[in-house]
Design a protein around this motif. Structure first.
Motif, PDB file in Angstrom:
ATOM      1  N   ALA A  92      65.250  -1.950  34.667  1.00 47.06           N
ATOM      2  CA  ALA A  92      64.699  -0.707  33.643  1.00 47.06           C
ATOM      3  C   ALA A  92      64.990  -1.073  32.281  1.00 47.06           C
ATOM      4  CB  ALA A  92      65.301   0.525  34.184  1.00 47.06           C
ATOM      5  N   VAL A  93      64.369  -0.315  31.501  1.00 43.88           N
ATOM      6  CA  VAL A  93      64.744  -0.098  29.974  1.00 43.88           C
ATOM      7  C   VAL A  93      65.905   0.618  30.077  1.00 43.88           C
ATOM      8  CG1 VAL A  93      64.251  -0.028  27.502  1.00 43.88           C
ATOM      9  CG2 VAL A  93      62.677  -1.475  29.156  1.00 43.88           C
ATOM     10  N   TYR A  94      66.877   0.592  29.179  1.00 44.67           N
ATOM     11  CA  TYR A  94      68.108   1.689  29.344  1.00 44.67           C
ATOM     12  C   TYR A  94      68.251   2.154  27.801  1.00 44.67           C
ATOM     13  CZ  TYR A  94      69.736   0.692  33.885  1.00 44.67           C
ATOM     14  OH  TYR A  94      69.848   0.406  35.316  1.00 44.67           O
ATOM     15  N   TYR A  95      68.409   3.360  27.764  1.00 47.00           N
ATOM     16  CA  TYR A  95      68.416   3.967  26.371  1.00 47.00           C
ATOM     17  C   TYR A  95      69.794   4.882  26.540  1.00 47.00           C
ATOM     18  CZ  TYR A  95      63.569   2.994  26.544  1.00 47.00           C
ATOM     19  OH  TYR A  95      62.115   2.526  26.596  1.00 47.00           O
ATOM     20  N   CYS A  96      70.201   5.058  25.418  1.00 46.06           N
ATOM     21  CA  CYS A  96      71.450   6.098  25.176  1.00 46.06           C
ATOM     22  C   CYS A  96      70.684   7.390  24.382  1.00 46.06           C
ATOM     23  CB  CYS A  96      72.396   5.613  24.396  1.00 46.06           C
ATOM     24  SG  CYS A  96      72.212   5.256  22.767  1.00 46.06           S
ATOM     25  N   ALA A  97      71.425   8.608  24.555  1.00 47.56           N
ATOM     26  CA  ALA A  97      70.953   9.772  24.008  1.00 47.56           C
ATOM     27  C   ALA A  97      72.150  10.780  23.565  1.00 47.56           C
ATOM     28  CB  ALA A  97      69.725  10.358  24.592  1.00 47.56           C
ATOM     29  N   PHE A  98      71.985  11.528  22.666  1.00 45.48           N
ATOM     30  CA  PHE A  98      72.670  12.711  22.422  1.00 45.48           C
ATOM     31  C   PHE A  98      72.465  13.723  23.675  1.00 45.48           C
ATOM     32  CE2 PHE A  98      74.914  11.723  18.631  1.00 45.48           C
ATOM     33  CZ  PHE A  98      74.180  10.985  18.038  1.00 45.48           C
ATOM     34  N   ILE A  99      73.343  14.264  24.216  1.00 41.28           N
ATOM     35  CA  ILE A  99      73.148  15.139  25.360  1.00 41.28           C
ATOM     36  C   ILE A  99      73.213  16.722  24.559  1.00 41.28           C
ATOM     37  CG2 ILE A  99      74.078  16.311  27.553  1.00 41.28           C
ATOM     38  CD1 ILE A  99      72.927  13.516  27.710  1.00 41.28           C
ATOM     39  N   GLU A 100      71.919  17.334  24.717  1.00 38.05           N
ATOM     40  CA  GLU A 100      71.800  18.733  24.232  1.00 38.05           C
ATOM     41  C   GLU A 100      72.466  19.872  25.260  1.00 38.05           C
ATOM     42  OE1 GLU A 100      68.504  21.298  22.024  1.00 38.05           O
ATOM     43  OE2 GLU A 100      67.882  20.069  23.633  1.00 38.05           O
ATOM     44  N   ARG A 101      71.899  19.751  26.434  1.00 44.10           N
ATOM     45  CA  ARG A 101      72.578  20.555  27.262  1.00 44.10           C
ATOM     46  C   ARG A 101      73.212  19.771  28.463  1.00 44.10           C
ATOM     47  NH1 ARG A 101      68.946  22.704  30.183  1.00 44.10           N
ATOM     48  NH2 ARG A 101      67.039  21.958  28.870  1.00 44.10           N
ATOM     49  N   TRP A 102      74.520  19.769  28.738  1.00 42.80           N
ATOM     50  CA  TRP A 102      75.412  19.336  29.885  1.00 42.80           C
ATOM     51  C   TRP A 102      74.766  19.497  31.300  1.00 42.80           C
ATOM     52  CZ3 TRP A 102      78.697  15.336  29.667  1.00 42.80           C
ATOM     53  CH2 TRP A 102      79.650  15.044  30.980  1.00 42.80           C
ATOM     54  N   PRO A 103      74.560  18.201  31.813  1.00 44.26           N
ATOM     55  CA  PRO A 103      74.858  17.368  31.690  1.00 44.26           C
ATOM     56  C   PRO A 103      73.528  16.120  31.428  1.00 44.26           C
ATOM     57  CG  PRO A 103      74.798  17.147  34.050  1.00 44.26           C
ATOM     58  CD  PRO A 103      74.512  18.670  33.281  1.00 44.26           C
ATOM     59  N   VAL A 104      72.480  16.600  31.600  1.00 44.83           N
ATOM     60  CA  VAL A 104      71.448  15.752  31.797  1.00 44.83           C
ATOM     61  C   VAL A 104      70.355  15.975  30.696  1.00 44.83           C
ATOM     62  CG1 VAL A 104      71.764  15.342  34.372  1.00 44.83           C
ATOM     63  CG2 VAL A 104      70.087  16.827  33.452  1.00 44.83           C
ATOM     64  N   ALA A 105      70.276  17.079  29.951  1.00 45.20           N
ATOM     65  CA  ALA A 105      69.198  17.388  29.030  1.00 45.20           C
ATOM     66  C   ALA A 105      69.513  16.527  27.486  1.00 45.20           C
ATOM     67  CB  ALA A 105      69.149  18.907  28.702  1.00 45.20           C
ATOM     68  N   PRO A 106      68.731  15.525  27.152  1.00 45.66           N
ATOM     69  CA  PRO A 106      68.975  14.794  26.091  1.00 45.66           C
ATOM     70  C   PRO A 106      68.142  15.595  24.786  1.00 45.66           C
ATOM     71  CG  PRO A 106      66.860  14.036  26.879  1.00 45.66           C
ATOM     72  CD  PRO A 106      67.487  14.989  27.960  1.00 45.66           C
ATOM     73  N   LEU A 107      68.852  15.488  23.709  1.00 42.57           N
ATOM     74  CA  LEU A 107      68.100  15.314  22.471  1.00 42.57           C
ATOM     75  C   LEU A 107      66.927  14.644  22.193  1.00 42.57           C
ATOM     76  CD1 LEU A 107      71.057  16.252  19.621  1.00 42.57           C
ATOM     77  CD2 LEU A 107      68.982  17.867  20.428  1.00 42.57           C
ATOM     78  N   PRO A 108      65.902  14.897  21.653  1.00 42.06           N
ATOM     79  CA  PRO A 108      64.602  13.873  21.745  1.00 42.06           C
ATOM     80  C   PRO A 108      64.790  12.941  20.549  1.00 42.06           C
ATOM     81  CG  PRO A 108      64.093  16.018  20.571  1.00 42.06           C
ATOM     82  CD  PRO A 108      65.477  16.090  20.970  1.00 42.06           C
ATOM     83  N   TYR A 109      65.878  12.158  20.593  1.00 43.17           N
ATOM     84  CA  TYR A 109      65.957  10.968  19.663  1.00 43.17           C
ATOM     85  C   TYR A 109      66.362   9.812  20.579  1.00 43.17           C
ATOM     86  CZ  TYR A 109      66.692  14.767  16.121  1.00 43.17           C
ATOM     87  OH  TYR A 109      66.643  15.916  15.554  1.00 43.17           O
ATOM     88  N   TRP A 110      65.480   8.650  20.330  1.00 42.28           N
ATOM     89  CA  TRP A 110      65.565   7.361  21.176  1.00 42.28           C
ATOM     90  C   TRP A 110      65.693   6.293  20.396  1.00 42.28           C
ATOM     91  CZ3 TRP A 110      66.633   8.739  25.852  1.00 42.28           C
ATOM     92  CH2 TRP A 110      66.177   9.958  26.545  1.00 42.28           C
ATOM     93  N   GLY A 111      66.336   5.433  20.850  1.00 42.86           N
ATOM     94  CA  GLY A 111      66.274   4.000  20.182  1.00 42.86           C
ATOM     95  C   GLY A 111      65.276   3.081  20.773  1.00 42.86           C
ATOM     96  N   GLN A 112      65.457   1.648  20.701  1.00 42.31           N
ATOM     97  CA  GLN A 112      64.389   0.805  21.239  1.00 42.31           C
ATOM     98  C   GLN A 112      64.599   0.670  22.605  1.00 42.31           C
ATOM     99  OE1 GLN A 112      66.946  -0.258  19.501  1.00 42.31           O
ATOM    100  NE2 GLN A 112      67.555  -1.775  20.594  1.00 42.31           N
TER     101      GLN A 112
END
Length: 120
Positions: A92-112
């Motif tokens: 897969a393509v792997y991305y990191c993200a800031f977590i807005e709500r623990w543990p699985v809800a990310p802030l909508p900012y993504w890298g490449q």
């Protein structure tokens, strides 16, 4: 503008290991839980792992428990994903993200993202 830069992916055989890194210049990095997500071709992006801001708590999806380890270095504004015993289904393509709500809800900012391909 929040920037996240993932690296460390590659093409490996089943059973191999990779270590992914994600760096950000975001000054509030240490205040946030961080997560790793992945998106396989033709599928929706899915949560993989998360780590609390102070590295006290981590959380994994069942399919990677015992094989993947998430860690972070707040001094370097970097989060890592150590992936051992890789399987073709980890491709897969792997991305990191800031977590807005623990543990699985990310802030909508993504890298490449960084591509991980595991051959059988």
């Amino acid at each position: 503008q929040v920037q996240l830069v993932e690296s460390g992916g590659g093409l490996v055989q089943a059973g191999a290991s990779l270590r992914l890194s994600c760096a950000t210049s975001e000054r509030t990095f240490s205040a946030y839980a961080m997560g790793w997500f992945r998106q396989a071709s033709g599928k929706e992006r899915e949560f993989v792992a998360a780590i609390s801001s102070g590295s006290v708590t981590s959380y994994y999806i069942d399919s990677v428990k015992g094989r993947f380890t998430i860690s972070r270095d707040n001094a370097k504004n970097t989060v890592y994903l150590q992936m051992n015993s890789l399987k073709p289904e980890d491709t897969a393509v792997y991305y990191c993200a800031f977590i807005e709500r623990w543990p699985v809800a990310p802030l909508p900012y993504w890298g490449q993202g960084t591509q991980v391909t595991v051959s059988s």
